[in-house]
Design a protein around this motif. Structure first.
Motif, mmCIF file in Angstrom:
data_model
loop_
_atom_site.group_PDB
_atom_site.id
_atom_site.type_symbol
_atom_site.label_atom_id
_atom_site.label_comp_id
_atom_site.label_asym_id
_atom_site.label_seq_id
_atom_site.Cartn_x
_atom_site.Cartn_y
_atom_site.Cartn_z
ATOM 1 N N TRP A 110 0.811 -1.210 0.000
ATOM 2 C CA TRP A 110 0.000 0.000 0.000
ATOM 3 C C TRP A 110 0.846 1.263 0.000
ATOM 4 O O TRP A 110 0.422 2.300 -0.530
ATOM 5 N N LEU A 111 2.053 1.205 0.566
ATOM 6 C CA LEU A 111 2.973 2.343 0.426
ATOM 7 C C LEU A 111 3.336 2.548 -1.046
ATOM 8 O O LEU A 111 3.411 3.684 -1.529
ATOM 9 N N ALA A 112 3.573 1.441 -1.745
ATOM 10 C CA ALA A 112 3.885 1.532 -3.173
ATOM 11 C C ALA A 112 2.705 2.106 -3.946
ATOM 12 O O ALA A 112 2.892 2.839 -4.930
ATOM 13 N N GLN A 113 1.489 1.819 -3.494
ATOM 14 C CA GLN A 113 0.307 2.406 -4.133
ATOM 15 C C GLN A 113 0.324 3.927 -3.983
ATOM 16 O O GLN A 113 -0.001 4.663 -4.917
ATOM 17 N N MET A 114 0.704 4.405 -2.807
ATOM 18 C CA MET A 114 0.770 5.848 -2.573
ATOM 19 C C MET A 114 1.796 6.496 -3.507
ATOM 20 O O MET A 114 1.549 7.558 -4.089
ATOM 21 N N ILE A 115 2.945 5.847 -3.643
ATOM 22 C CA ILE A 115 3.996 6.384 -4.521
ATOM 23 C C ILE A 115 3.537 6.363 -5.977
ATOM 24 O O ILE A 115 3.741 7.318 -6.735
ATOM 25 N N GLY A 116 2.880 5.283 -6.380
ATOM 26 C CA GLY A 116 2.380 5.184 -7.749
ATOM 27 C C GLY A 116 1.347 6.249 -8.058
ATOM 28 O O GLY A 116 1.368 6.872 -9.125
ATOM 29 N N ALA A 117 0.429 6.486 -7.109
ATOM 30 C CA ALA A 117 -0.597 7.507 -7.310
ATOM 31 C C ALA A 117 0.017 8.893 -7.392
ATOM 32 O O ALA A 117 -0.380 9.715 -8.229
ATOM 33 N N LEU A 118 0.975 9.166 -6.519
ATOM 34 C CA LEU A 118 1.641 10.473 -6.526
ATOM 35 C C LEU A 118 2.374 10.693 -7.843
ATOM 36 O O LEU A 118 2.260 11.752 -8.476
ATOM 37 N N THR A 119 3.108 9.688 -8.279
ATOM 38 C CA THR A 119 3.903 9.799 -9.506
ATOM 39 C C THR A 119 3.016 10.029 -10.725
ATOM 40 O O THR A 119 3.220 10.972 -11.503
ATOM 41 N N PHE A 120 2.022 9.194 -10.890
ATOM 42 C CA PHE A 120 1.174 9.293 -12.083
ATOM 43 C C PHE A 120 0.218 10.473 -12.015
ATOM 44 O O PHE A 120 -0.048 11.126 -13.025
ATOM 45 N N GLY A 121 -0.312 10.762 -10.826
ATOM 46 C CA GLY A 121 -1.246 11.869 -10.707
ATOM 47 C C GLY A 121 -0.630 13.199 -11.101
ATOM 48 O O GLY A 121 -1.210 13.973 -11.879
ATOM 49 N N PHE A 122 0.578 13.476 -10.610
ATOM 50 C CA PHE A 122 1.225 14.740 -10.934
ATOM 51 C C PHE A 122 1.758 14.743 -12.363
ATOM 52 O O PHE A 122 1.734 15.768 -13.041
ATOM 53 N N ALA A 123 2.232 13.582 -12.825
ATOM 54 C CA ALA A 123 2.726 13.516 -14.202
ATOM 55 C C ALA A 123 1.601 13.764 -15.199
ATOM 56 O O ALA A 123 1.794 14.436 -16.224
ATOM 57 N N LEU A 124 0.421 13.265 -14.911
ATOM 58 C CA LEU A 124 -0.716 13.446 -15.819
ATOM 59 C C LEU A 124 -1.199 14.892 -15.878
ATOM 60 O O LEU A 124 -1.943 15.257 -16.786
ATOM 61 N N ASP A 125 -0.793 15.706 -14.916
ATOM 62 C CA ASP A 125 -1.187 17.116 -14.899
ATOM 63 C C ASP A 125 -0.068 18.048 -15.357
ATOM 64 O O ASP A 125 -0.130 19.249 -15.118
ATOM 65 N N THR A 126 0.949 17.521 -15.995
ATOM 66 C CA THR A 126 2.062 18.350 -16.470
ATOM 67 C C THR A 126 1.552 19.343 -17.504
ATOM 68 O O THR A 126 1.245 18.985 -18.643
ATOM 69 N N SER A 127 1.453 20.616 -17.108
ATOM 70 C CA SER A 127 0.803 21.613 -17.964
ATOM 71 C C SER A 127 1.620 21.992 -19.192
ATOM 72 O O SER A 127 1.078 22.531 -20.157
ATOM 73 N N SER A 128 2.922 21.718 -19.178
ATOM 74 C CA SER A 128 3.759 22.068 -20.322
ATOM 75 C C SER A 128 3.577 21.103 -21.494
ATOM 76 O O SER A 128 4.102 21.332 -22.585
ATOM 77 N N ILE A 129 2.841 20.012 -21.259
ATOM 78 C CA ILE A 129 2.588 19.016 -22.311
ATOM 79 C C ILE A 129 1.086 18.974 -22.577
ATOM 80 O O ILE A 129 0.282 18.973 -21.640
#
Length: 502
Positions: free
Chosen positions: A309-328
């Motif tokens: 479940w810690l890995a789930q938190m890291i995965g959500a953080l990584t993908f959630g912020f990456a998907l909102d990259t406004s420069s792309i």
């Protein structure tokens, strides 16, 4: 009477080439719309999307989070010989969930967010209590009934949660909202697993978890159901730019059931995402019961659970912020996310294939079969595999929610999307739990292969949605297909579309 106050807000477009504008927006009066500073941090007002998302996250922290912590041990904390208990209960749960999920958008829109979430939370209390009861009475029927009831409750809870998570945030922040939710929600499973580890740390054999574990979870899930009543109705939510959530006014059962049909008829492309929905919980049974339960002892299962479940938190953080990259551009982000998920599917599950080749059901049938302890030689490799299974799950769920949220901003449509998602997801889970709980269940390798094939195949089927339906922004005219009810809802309200403030 208090007057609405005005505040300046920054309005940046999706494209960095556009200049940043400063606009003045009106914020309603009242305590629900007063923000305050806590040192260098500004706490958003109570009726803001941020505050409401955090509250919903903690409801899920205390209810589904504890459910995940318990089931992550395999067998809902029972010994491997009693794994059929959780399989039977979860099969009833997800079969019911699959049916309720299709109409959960209707129920949520009719009852409202608070009632839906509170009703949903109570089902988790009964589920945990059933396993505590079983330790003393061996009442198998109550276990199955608890699963059935939770299926009804969870279908409503997850639909309400999905509608909030996808429709409350502005377009440019949807990935971050999803990641914030997933982090807080999975923190519940982490803390629940830490409690399991503390209460069972001396159990180096493969035993049932203690009664104290079940009692603690029972209390926490009840608090989660009560916390639902601290939410405000969606009609009171105001974003920082002054815009409101797109809502239908006082829908009837008839209009909502027709709306469910219209979503399938008018937005038939959503069917291409159904295989992704179906696959999204299919692998839990294999990971929890056929890896963690049969290959590790009690305390090591609890440790694995924490790391998962810690890995789930890291995965959500990584993908959630990456998907909102406004420069792309958002269309580019959707395709990149699809490619990354395809690569992860073959990389992580390819390693899983190598691990699965090392044991069969026949090998794990004897009660004294070899199980890993955290002190065992060779434990580190399987541990990291289990960690990456958790990371992959969060990445998958985050992407699916983001894909749906990128298609529309209309909360009514998104509630139906969320209902389809959880319903189909649960239909798949009901099947796999039932298969694993049969008197002569399929070989582990067969279940593993079904997970891998479903994940990879569903990504391919969903690709046209990534290419054709996800746009850089969704015009407000497309979200608002006005009927008599919607016109009445929006008369007198200025609706500021997200694209005007990006």
């Amino acid at each position: 009477m208090a007057e609405a106050r005005k505040r300046p807000t920054t309005a940046a477009t999706e494209s960095p080439a556009h200049p940043v504008e400063i606009k003045e927006v009106e914020i309603p009066p009242g305590w629900k719309y007063k923000s305050f500073k806590l040192g260098p941090i500004t706490i958003p007002w109570y009726a803001s999307p941020e505050s409401q998302l955090i509250l919903v996250s903690f409801v899920c922290f205390l209810c589904p989070g504890m459910f995940n912590a318990l089931n992550g041990l395999g067998g809902a904390g029972q010994v491997s010989s009693n794994a059929s208990l959780s399989a039977a209960s979860n099969s009833a749960l997800y079969a019911t969930f699959a049916v309720v999920g299709f109409f959960a958008g209707t129920v949520t829109n009719t009852l409202g967010i608070r009632v839906a979430l509170s009703f949903g939370g109570l089902g988790y209390c009964v589920y945990v209590g059933a396993f505590l009861c079983y330790n003393h009475t061996q009442n198998f029927g109550y276990i199955v009934f608890a699963g059935f009831l939770l299926g009804c409750c969870a279908g409503i809870l997850w639909c309400a949660q999905g509608a909030i998570m996808m429709s409350y945030p502005p377009e440019r922040l949807k990935g971050r909202y999803i990641s914030w939710f997933w982090i807080i929600f999975n923190l519940g499973a982490v803390i629940g697993s830490l409690a399991e580890l503390g209460l069972n740390i001396n159990k180096s054999t493969n035993d049932t978890v203690s009664n104290a574990t079940y009692i603690g979870f029972l209390v926490l899930t009840f608090f989660g159901a009560c916390l639902s009543w601290t939410l405000v109705d969606a009609k009171h939510i105001v974003r920082r730019d002054g815009s409101k959530v797109i809502l239908m006014k006082h829908p009837t059962w008839k209009t909502e059931i027709l709306g469910l049909w219209e979503t399938l008829r008018n937005d038939s492309y959503i069917i291409l995402l159904f295989p992704m929905f179906f696959a999204s919980n299919w692998f839990y049974t294999y990971q929890f019961n056929d890896v963690n339960l049969v290959r590790f002892n009690t305390r090591t299962r609890a440790l694995n659970n924490i790391l998962y479940w810690l890995a789930q938190m890291i995965g959500a953080l990584t993908f959630g912020f990456a998907l909102d990259t406004s420069s792309i551009r958002r269309t580019t982000r959707a395709l990149v996310a699809w490619v990354i998920m395809l690569v992860l599917t073959f990389a992580i599950w390819g390693v899983g294939y190598a691990f699965q080749r090392k044991y069969t059901r026949k090998d794990t049938a004897p009660k004294d079969h070899f199980v890993y302890d955290w002190n065992s030689n060779g434990y580190i490799g399987p541990m990291f595999l289990y960690v990456f299974y958790g990371f992959y799950d969060a990445a998958w769920q985050t992407c699916v929610y983001w894909f749906m949220g990128a298609i529309t901003n209309n909360s009514r449509k998104l509630a139906n999307f969320a209902g389809f998602y959880k319903g189909i997801q649960s239909g798949g889970a009901a099947i796999i739990w039932r298969l694993d709980g049969l008197n002569s269940p399929p070989p582990y390798m067969n279940l593993f292969a079904s997970c891998w094939a479903l994940l990879a195949g569903s990504l391919v089927i969903a690709l046209p949605v990534m290419i054709l339906k996800i746009k850089d922004t969704v015009p407000v005219e497309e979200d608002l297909k006005f009927t008599d009810e919607t016109i009445e809802e929006f008369i007198g309200h200025r609706i500021i579309h997200d694209s005007s403030i990006q």
